[in-house]
Design a protein around this motif. Structure first.
Motif, short mmCIF file in Angstrom:
data_model
loop_
_atom_site.label_atom_id
_atom_site.label_comp_id
_atom_site.label_asym_id
_atom_site.label_seq_id
_atom_site.Cartn_x
_atom_site.Cartn_y
_atom_site.Cartn_z
N GLN A 213 2.16 1.77 -3.45
CA GLN A 213 1.14 2.33 -4.34
C GLN A 213 0.91 3.82 -4.05
OE1 GLN A 213 -2.30 -0.13 -3.80
NE2 GLN A 213 -1.51 -1.82 -5.05
N ALA A 214 0.89 4.17 -2.75
CA ALA A 214 0.71 5.57 -2.38
C ALA A 214 1.87 6.42 -2.88
CB ALA A 214 0.58 5.69 -0.87
N ALA B 18 3.79 5.70 -5.44
CA ALA B 18 3.68 5.79 -6.90
C ALA B 18 2.64 6.82 -7.32
CB ALA B 18 3.34 4.42 -7.49
N GLU B 19 1.50 6.85 -6.60
CA GLU B 19 0.46 7.83 -6.91
C GLU B 19 0.95 9.25 -6.63
OE1 GLU B 19 -3.17 9.50 -8.01
OE2 GLU B 19 -2.29 7.52 -8.38
N LYS B 20 1.72 9.40 -5.55
CA LYS B 20 2.25 10.71 -5.22
C LYS B 20 3.22 11.19 -6.29
CE LYS B 20 4.74 13.26 -1.64
NZ LYS B 20 5.43 13.17 -0.32
N ARG B 21 4.07 10.26 -6.77
CA ARG B 21 5.01 10.63 -7.82
C ARG B 21 4.27 11.00 -9.11
NH1 ARG B 21 7.74 6.05 -5.85
NH2 ARG B 21 7.07 4.85 -7.66
N ARG B 22 3.18 10.27 -9.40
CA ARG B 22 2.40 10.58 -10.60
C ARG B 22 1.78 11.96 -10.50
NH1 ARG B 22 -2.61 10.75 -12.34
NH2 ARG B 22 -3.41 10.25 -10.26
N GLN B 23 1.25 12.31 -9.34
CA GLN B 23 0.66 13.63 -9.14
C GLN B 23 1.72 14.73 -9.24
OE1 GLN B 23 -1.38 13.44 -5.39
NE2 GLN B 23 -3.05 12.15 -6.16
N LYS C 144 0.82 -1.20 0.00
CA LYS C 144 0.00 0.00 0.00
C LYS C 144 0.86 1.26 0.00
CE LYS C 144 -4.06 -1.98 2.27
NZ LYS C 144 -4.98 -1.89 3.44
#
Length: 277
Positions: free
Chosen positions: A197-198, A200-205, A194
């Protein structure tokens, strides 16, 4: 987001925005004066005598607006000199910084030459500093200084656009080439899924935010570059450096005013949003 009416009020009461509004109106009047055949199209319900008087009135209004804009810009040269000095005092200076220093210095000198000749060019009886002939000569020479300032400003903006594109191609955050070293060395399966994933999502944002910011910056710099290049036509024509149809000069002024005015429009909108936050 700021409403259009509220933003227009802020734009119209801003000193730079007000000057841009006057410049826009002046460019429209100048275009109509240069191409009088357009006047009957706009005043088709009026007789031909009105068309002729309208052309004369627009020419005079254009001259009055030009002098009014000079009065508004009376002390703007001090701001240009201050910006140049502040940039010069910075410890590290890149090529665009030196170009900005030179551009601001020349803009300040151009503004100073405009300011000192204003009393003579107003044609007020009994009010004179240099005399009309000398003021006209100084005003003519100021166009060459303005041309050099615009050339330096355009070069500076071009370098900034190039550097922004280069930095955008190699992002500082996110996965892949720009990812931190500790994330690259981390083996698959390490850590909590988790959390991974968090992250990775932060890097994407962060990548999306950085991309939007870069696009916004490039858009603003591109408009500034276009405005400088269009404005170059005015002093180049005034000094006789190039032979350009006078109507095309005012058309260039029209579009450069839109580009520079849009930057002030955005700034006013951001100021309203910041006050509400």
């Amino acid at each position: 987001m700021a409403g259009y009416f509220e933003q227009f009020v802020a734009f119209g009461t801003d000193i730079v925005g007000l000057e841009r509004i006057m410049r826009f109106i002046q460019s429209v009047f100048s275009i109509l004066t240069a191409y009088p055949a357009l006047i009957p199209m706009l005043l088709s319900h009026q007789p031909s005598a009105v068309h002729k008087t309208s052309a004369l009135a627009m020419g005079q209004l254009s001259d009055h607006l030009n002098m009014t804009r000079r009065a508004i810009r009376l002390f703007w040269c001090l701001g240009s000199f201050q910006s140049s000095w502040n940039a010069y005092m910075a410890p590290e200076k890149s090529i665009e910084a030196w170009l900005a220093i030179l551009a601001d210095s020349l803009f300040g000198l151009f503004g100073l030459m405009e300011s000192v000749t204003l009393p003579d060019l107003l044609h007020v009886k009994g009010l004179s500093v240099f005399g009309l002939d000398e003021a006209v000569r100084i005003d003519y020479q100021s166009k060459g200084v303005w041309l050099a300032a615009l050339a330096c400003s355009a070069s500076c903006t071009g370098v900034k656009i190039f550097r922004t594109y280069a930095r955008r191609a190699v992002p500082e955050t996110g996965s892949g080439f720009g990812a931190p070293e500790d994330e690259k060395k981390q083996a698959p399966g390490e850590g909590d899924e988790k959390k991974a994933q968090a992250a990775a999502e932060k890097r994407r944002q962060e990548r999306e935010a950085a991309s939007k910011e870069a696009s916004r910056k490039i858009g603003g710099l591109t408009r500034k570059l276009l405005a400088d290049l269009l404005d170059i036509a005015i002093p180049a024509w005034a000094t006789g450096l190039v032979d350009i149809d006078v109507g095309m000069v005012w058309v260039a002024m029209f579009f450069s005013t839109i580009f520079t005015g849009y930057a002030v429009w955005e700034r006013c909108g951001q100021a309203i949003d910041n006050r509400r936050a």
